[in-house]
Design an enzyme around this catalytic site. Sequence first.
Site, short mmCIF file in Angstrom:
data_model
loop_
_atom_site.label_atom_id
_atom_site.label_comp_id
_atom_site.label_asym_id
_atom_site.label_seq_id
_atom_site.Cartn_x
_atom_site.Cartn_y
_atom_site.Cartn_z
N PRO A 26 122.64 35.16 53.11
CA PRO A 26 122.46 36.61 53.27
C PRO A 26 121.51 36.97 54.40
CG PRO A 26 122.47 36.06 50.96
CD PRO A 26 122.48 34.75 51.71
N CYS A 27 121.96 37.95 55.18
CA CYS A 27 121.19 38.30 56.38
C CYS A 27 120.31 39.53 56.18
CB CYS A 27 122.14 38.58 57.54
SG CYS A 27 123.24 39.98 57.26
N GLN A 28 120.48 40.29 55.11
CA GLN A 28 119.76 41.55 54.96
C GLN A 28 118.24 41.35 55.05
OE1 GLN A 28 122.15 40.47 52.98
NE2 GLN A 28 123.44 42.11 52.21
N PHE A 63 116.55 39.45 56.86
CA PHE A 63 116.02 39.15 58.18
C PHE A 63 116.51 40.10 59.26
CE2 PHE A 63 117.00 35.13 55.89
CZ PHE A 63 115.71 34.86 55.49
#
Length: 430
Positions: free
Chosen positions: A76-78, A80
């Site tokens: 999951p990128c949220q 960063f």
Amino acid sequence: MQKLRFIDLFCGIGGMRLGFEYAAHSLNYQTECVLSSEINPDAQLVYKHNFGHTPLGDIQFIAELPEHDFLLAGFPCQSFSYAGKKAGFGDTRGTLFFEIMRLVDTHKPKALIFENVRGLYTHERGRTLETIKHEIQKRGYSFNVFLLNSSNFNLPQNRVRIYILGILDAKPQFGLISDLGAKDSHSYNYEQLSLFYPHRKNVTVADILEDNPDSKYDCSPNFVKVLKRLVKDDFSKLNGVRLIDYRGGNSIHSWEMGLRGECSSDEIELMNLFILKRRNKEFGRHQDGKLLTREQIASFFAHSQLDEILESLVAKKYLQIVNGKYKPVSGNFSFEVYKFLDPNKISVTIVASDANRLGVYHQNRVRRITPREAARLQGFPDSFILHSDDDKTYYQMGNSVSINVVKAVAQEVISKTLYYYMQSKQKVKL
């Protein structure tokens, strides 16, 4: 033919898998996905339609991994993202990286391929990436990081993502080059970039456009009518234009379109100057969002009827008064399109939140890009089965990886991994 076994964590709709399989097949290897995991049911559905099985759910409920050679994870990128709260490992989603490491300990693969947003590179001044590096290296893997732009891999999209690569018990030298690419889609220059990437094609947005998409993607007649007036019947002037209320430059604003009431030329001039001048240091140190007093506005907009103009803009809700100061009303006023792509350039980064509001002027039609065109921007083949709900497809494509980039990365990792593996086997024989 040797078969490469791999695991696909946080698999989404299968972009990482697709790129990896393309890479393996180009190197004459067969592949077998021995486990995939994805928590989102809509993504699971698309994955099943394309790969024939439903991924497992929450990674936290997976006890251990089966034997495999390569581990893929677009975690999951949220946590960063520049657009997120930048909570990092203080965020529950950020700690999911440690769930990957927990599973790696149950069966160490030969190599790791991780993908994330570029914000991870500088998050917490590099401390987050250092933590990731420490966790990977202490398990015996090499650690290599690349910032790669999709536009350098024959895709017409200005999309920068971070790739973290690790090979067990090896110190590889990869043939990849970190490159942020063009500053933005407008400054894209194929001739300049091709000097550094001789195998690149001159691919533009025009190459991914459908010839005759359904009329449901056309912008509404009223929206087109207003745009026609603004561009004086020359819709090609929409190429590269943003529809946004807090930026100047090559933009169209709600007050120019009269979305909350028609504005006079004086009112339009004041609003355009307002969003430009409020960035000036003389009005404060805040980069964006500075509120201005009447006197400050008068310093760049001297008009005998200033008070009446301000009053009219407040009444139409283009401006609001906060503690005696003026501020543009926030929001994008639900523009049908927030950005018109230039067919002769590359696209801006498509993101989950508004991939459904990218527009294009093509074959005398003012319309939104289609779900298939969004998929093409990410390198998905036309044979890939999309979700039946358009909005879910837009969302999934904004969250997905660029297939061409994954393929190039995976080709490097597979080649280097098998080379070092064969080297180690020969040493054992000696």
